[in-house]
Write an enzyme that holds these catalytic residues in place. Structure first.
Site, PDB file in Angstrom:
ATOM      1  N   TYR A  11       0.838  -1.216   0.000  1.00 21.83           N
ATOM      2  CA  TYR A  11       0.000   0.000   0.000  1.00 21.83           C
ATOM      3  C   TYR A  11       0.871   1.264   0.000  1.00 21.83           C
ATOM      4  O   TYR A  11       0.805   2.076  -0.932  1.00 21.83           O
ATOM      5  CB  TYR A  11      -0.923  -0.069   1.225  1.00 21.83           C
ATOM      6  CG  TYR A  11      -1.664   1.190   1.564  1.00 21.83           C
ATOM      7  CD1 TYR A  11      -2.299   1.959   0.576  1.00 21.83           C
ATOM      8  CD2 TYR A  11      -1.769   1.620   2.897  1.00 21.83           C
ATOM      9  CE1 TYR A  11      -2.988   3.114   0.903  1.00 21.83           C
ATOM     10  CE2 TYR A  11      -2.466   2.761   3.233  1.00 21.83           C
ATOM     11  CZ  TYR A  11      -3.068   3.515   2.232  1.00 21.83           C
ATOM     12  OH  TYR A  11      -3.749   4.655   2.566  1.00 21.83           O
ATOM     13  N   ASP A  32       9.883  -7.129  -3.489  1.00 22.00           N
ATOM     14  CA  ASP A  32       8.634  -7.395  -2.760  1.00 22.00           C
ATOM     15  C   ASP A  32       8.371  -8.894  -2.828  1.00 22.00           C
ATOM     16  O   ASP A  32       8.535  -9.504  -3.882  1.00 22.00           O
ATOM     17  CB  ASP A  32       7.479  -6.621  -3.411  1.00 22.00           C
ATOM     18  CG  ASP A  32       6.267  -6.524  -2.505  1.00 22.00           C
ATOM     19  OD1 ASP A  32       5.907  -5.396  -2.115  1.00 22.00           O
ATOM     20  OD2 ASP A  32       5.676  -7.580  -2.176  1.00 22.00           O
ATOM     21  N   ALA A  76       7.240  -5.132   5.845  1.00 24.01           N
ATOM     22  CA  ALA A  76       7.083  -5.547   7.248  1.00 24.01           C
ATOM     23  C   ALA A  76       5.732  -6.213   7.433  1.00 24.01           C
ATOM     24  O   ALA A  76       4.820  -6.033   6.619  1.00 24.01           O
ATOM     25  CB  ALA A  76       7.163  -4.336   8.176  1.00 24.01           C
ATOM     26  N   ASN A  93      10.044 -11.312  10.174  1.00 21.21           N
ATOM     27  CA  ASN A  93       9.771 -10.404   9.052  1.00 21.21           C
ATOM     28  C   ASN A  93      10.225  -8.979   9.312  1.00 21.21           C
ATOM     29  O   ASN A  93      10.472  -8.229   8.365  1.00 21.21           O
ATOM     30  CB  ASN A  93       8.276 -10.389   8.718  1.00 21.21           C
ATOM     31  CG  ASN A  93       7.813 -11.704   8.135  1.00 21.21           C
ATOM     32  OD1 ASN A  93       8.640 -12.553   7.808  1.00 21.21           O
ATOM     33  ND2 ASN A  93       6.516 -11.895   8.022  1.00 21.21           N
ATOM     34  N   TYR A 142       4.492  -6.091  17.493  1.00 19.44           N
ATOM     35  CA  TYR A 142       4.674  -5.229  16.318  1.00 19.44           C
ATOM     36  C   TYR A 142       5.503  -3.991  16.691  1.00 19.44           C
ATOM     37  O   TYR A 142       6.553  -3.717  16.092  1.00 19.44           O
ATOM     38  CB  TYR A 142       3.314  -4.816  15.729  1.00 19.44           C
ATOM     39  CG  TYR A 142       3.448  -3.766  14.644  1.00 19.44           C
ATOM     40  CD1 TYR A 142       4.312  -3.958  13.580  1.00 19.44           C
ATOM     41  CD2 TYR A 142       2.721  -2.579  14.700  1.00 19.44           C
ATOM     42  CE1 TYR A 142       4.465  -2.985  12.596  1.00 19.44           C
ATOM     43  CE2 TYR A 142       2.860  -1.610  13.719  1.00 19.44           C
ATOM     44  CZ  TYR A 142       3.736  -1.824  12.669  1.00 19.44           C
ATOM     45  OH  TYR A 142       3.885  -0.858  11.708  1.00 19.44           O
ATOM     46  N   ASN A 171      -1.835   6.977  11.752  1.00 22.88           N
ATOM     47  CA  ASN A 171      -2.792   6.135  11.005  1.00 22.88           C
ATOM     48  C   ASN A 171      -2.862   6.548   9.540  1.00 22.88           C
ATOM     49  O   ASN A 171      -3.508   7.545   9.204  1.00 22.88           O
ATOM     50  CB  ASN A 171      -4.169   6.195  11.670  1.00 22.88           C
ATOM     51  CG  ASN A 171      -4.185   5.416  12.968  1.00 22.88           C
ATOM     52  OD1 ASN A 171      -3.454   5.730  13.900  1.00 22.88           O
ATOM     53  ND2 ASN A 171      -4.986   4.373  13.020  1.00 22.88           N
ATOM     54  N   ARG A 283     -10.742  -3.531  21.744  1.00 20.74           N
ATOM     55  CA  ARG A 283      -9.790  -4.450  21.103  1.00 20.74           C
ATOM     56  C   ARG A 283      -8.513  -4.443  21.940  1.00 20.74           C
ATOM     57  O   ARG A 283      -8.013  -3.372  22.287  1.00 20.74           O
ATOM     58  CB  ARG A 283      -9.517  -3.954  19.676  1.00 20.74           C
ATOM     59  CG  ARG A 283      -8.803  -4.947  18.797  1.00 20.74           C
ATOM     60  CD  ARG A 283      -8.735  -4.484  17.359  1.00 20.74           C
ATOM     61  NE  ARG A 283      -7.971  -3.250  17.190  1.00 20.74           N
ATOM     62  CZ  ARG A 283      -7.724  -2.677  16.007  1.00 20.74           C
ATOM     63  NH1 ARG A 283      -8.196  -3.217  14.902  1.00 20.74           N
ATOM     64  NH2 ARG A 283      -7.027  -1.573  15.933  1.00 20.74           N
TER      65      ARG A 283
HETATM   66  N1  UFG Z   1     -11.578   0.147  15.026  1.00 21.11           N
HETATM   67  C1  UFG Z   1     -12.899  -0.120  15.268  1.00 21.11           C
HETATM   68  N2  UFG Z   1     -13.503  -1.042  14.482  1.00 21.11           N
HETATM   69  C2  UFG Z   1     -12.866  -1.699  13.486  1.00 21.11           C
HETATM   70  C3  UFG Z   1     -11.509  -1.421  13.241  1.00 21.11           C
HETATM   71  C4  UFG Z   1     -10.887  -0.477  14.040  1.00 21.11           C
HETATM   72  O1  UFG Z   1     -13.517   0.454  16.163  1.00 21.11           O
HETATM   73  O2  UFG Z   1     -13.502  -2.545  12.812  1.00 21.11           O
HETATM   74  C5  UFG Z   1     -10.913   1.176  15.832  1.00 21.11           C
HETATM   75  C6  UFG Z   1      -9.703   0.634  16.577  1.00 21.11           C
HETATM   76  O3  UFG Z   1     -10.097   0.110  17.823  1.00 21.11           O
HETATM   77  C7  UFG Z   1      -8.861   1.910  16.680  1.00 21.11           C
HETATM   78  C8  UFG Z   1      -9.236   2.729  15.434  1.00 21.11           C
HETATM   79  O4  UFG Z   1     -10.452   2.172  14.971  1.00 21.11           O
HETATM   80  O5  UFG Z   1      -9.256   2.632  17.799  1.00 21.11           O
HETATM   81  C9  UFG Z   1      -8.211   2.628  14.343  1.00 21.11           C
HETATM   82  O6  UFG Z   1      -7.925   1.246  14.143  1.00 21.11           O
HETATM   83  P1  UFG Z   1      -7.016   0.723  12.937  1.00 21.11           P
HETATM   84  O7  UFG Z   1      -6.996  -0.774  13.038  1.00 21.11           O
HETATM   85  O8  UFG Z   1      -7.480   1.338  11.663  1.00 21.11           O
HETATM   86  O9  UFG Z   1      -5.604   1.326  13.251  1.00 21.11           O
HETATM   87  P2  UFG Z   1      -4.736   1.217  14.606  1.00 21.11           P
HETATM   88  O10 UFG Z   1      -4.877   2.545  15.288  1.00 21.11           O
HETATM   89  O11 UFG Z   1      -5.014  -0.006  15.370  1.00 21.11           O
HETATM   90  O12 UFG Z   1      -3.329   0.983  13.972  1.00 21.11           O
HETATM   91  C10 UFG Z   1      -2.499   2.024  13.700  1.00 21.11           C
HETATM   92  C11 UFG Z   1      -1.510   1.585  12.633  1.00 21.11           C
HETATM   93  C12 UFG Z   1      -0.572   0.541  13.207  1.00 21.11           C
HETATM   94  C13 UFG Z   1       0.018   1.038  14.510  1.00 21.11           C
HETATM   95  C14 UFG Z   1      -1.061   1.393  15.477  1.00 21.11           C
HETATM   96  C15 UFG Z   1      -0.498   1.912  16.781  1.00 21.11           C
HETATM   97  O13 UFG Z   1      -2.188   1.048  11.521  1.00 21.11           O
HETATM   98  O14 UFG Z   1       0.463   0.317  12.294  1.00 21.11           O
HETATM   99  O15 UFG Z   1      -1.862   2.401  14.905  1.00 21.11           O
HETATM  100  O16 UFG Z   1      -1.422   1.660  17.810  1.00 21.11           O
HETATM  101  F1  UFG Z   1       0.757   0.063  15.071  1.00 21.11           F
END
Ligand code: UFG
Length: 329
Positions: A11, A32, A76, A93, A142, A171, A283
């Site tokens: 991406y 890749d 990664a 990885n 991670y 994000n 989560r």
């Molecule tokens: N969320 C939901 N529902 C979903 C998916 C996500 O409520 O179906 C929430 C998560 O709980 C979080 C927010 O939406 O609060 C964003 O979630 P993402 O999975 O989109 O992204 P993250 O914040 O978990 O992940 C990002 C980066 C990672 C990094 C992380 C650090 O993508 O690489 O932040 O916490 F490690």
């Protein structure tokens, strides 16, 4: 001299390859292993090697065939939840692959690298916005493997003079303005693409992970940054390495936090879909609030995000997902 992009079919890597070739006229070599990359995301003009970073012989071939000036290392495994279940995969990885890459760079006398790190190195920070001097305290494999790689880069600078610009992403979301490349993960776990799958009728509802976080509406707050702004920081990082040959670490975020509820509300306006929600438990491992200060990148790299309003991020992602409902398939 060519730039080697590790993970150039993924991406963020594909957006960076596009920008370097089309906007900056750089010669680009891509490696890749297609674990998360897509052949259809290959950008015309890149020299493509399909293979693994752990393959020392392949790296030897690449560094011998091309007079690589610098490396940008995106490749990664990058999912927090998955890393809790498969820590060995993450160390292999992320840490081992970075080790193999650095060993090849040292052997072939390549001394510049731009490295993709993450907000996950900070864990649950005590104060917001997060600055680069906030002590890393990762809560999951991670974040831990990215932090371990950062330390490896530090010592490779100390011992071998390999200069690294480390970019800690918040994000990342959105898609390229051309509509030709975008986000396609299998399985998808990120909030914005999941919301858009509901708008496309591929899912019934948006699941909200926790509405009892210590935030105004109870849902997690994140700092969303457009992939185009993010990749621009990589060419500025290359400029910096060419200019002053000093290592440095930068946060890359928009500096503004949005709750999950606010993201869904914005997506409702853009897609005109009602986007029904379902509430679920928190989560595991999700910090309540992650918002970056990117002042250091603004000051030292001359970077500023210009595509990263939440509306623009979601609208560009919506354009990509509605034109490619099955991703690159
Ligand atoms: N969320 C939901 N529902 C979903 C998916 C996500 O409520 O179906 C929430 C998560 O709980 C979080 C927010 O939406 O609060 C964003 O979630 P993402 O999975 O989109 O992204 P993250 O914040 O978990 O992940 C990002 C980066 C990672 C990094 C992380 C650090 O993508 O690489 O932040 O916490 F490690």
């Amino acid at each position: 001299m060519p730039i080697l992009i590790c993970g150039g079919l993924g991406y963020i890597g594909s957006h960076a390859t596009w920008a370097l070739i089309e906007e900056h006229g750089e010669e680009v070599v891509v490696i890749d292993n297609l674990a998360q990359g897509h052949l259809a995301a290959n950008i015309a003009g890149a020299h493509l090697y399909v293979g693994d970073l752990g393959d020392e012989q392949l790296l030897d071939t690449i560094f011998t065939t091309h007079d690589i000036e610098a490396v940008i290392h995106f490749a990664a495994s990058s999912l927090v939840g998955e890393s809790m279940i498969h820590p060995l995969q993450y160390y292999k990885n992320n840490v081992l692959a970075t080790y193999t890459l650095l060993a090849a760079m040292q052997k072939h006398d390549v001394r510049k690298i731009v490295f993709s790190s993450t907000a996950a190195v900070y864990g649950e920070p005590a104060s917001i916005p997060i600055v680069e001097t906030t002590p890393p305290q990762p809560h999951n494999p991670y974040g831990e493997t990215k932090w371990a790689s950062e330390r490896l880069l530090h010592w490779c600078d100390h011992a071998y003079g390999i200069k690294a610009v480390i970019l800690r992403y918040f994000n990342v979301a959105g898609a390229h303005v051309s509509g030709k490349i975008g986000e396609d993960h299998e399985p998808e776990s990120h909030l914005i693409p999941l919301i858009l799958q509901v708008a496309l009728g591929k899912r019934q509802e948006v699941t909200i992970f926790g509405d009892d976080h210590p935030t105004p509406d109870g849902t997690c707050i994140r700092d969303y940054i457009h992939v185009t702004d993010l990749v621009n920081a990589h060419s500025l990082a290359l400029d910096k390495l060419r200019r002053d040959e000093e290592s440095a670490t930068y946060n890359l975020g928009n500096g503004q936090g949005y709750s999950v509820q606010e993201v869904i509300a914005t997506a409702r306006r853009i897609t005109t879909h009602p986007l029904p929600i379902a509430k679920a438990a928190r989560r595991s491992g999700d910090p309540a609030i992650l918002v970056a200060s990117s002042h250091k990148a603004e000051k030292e790299l001359g970077w500023s995000p210009s595509h990263s309003s939440l509306e623009n991020i979601i609208a560009s992602a919506w354009r990509w997902h509605s034109q490619h409902p099955d991703g690159y398939k």
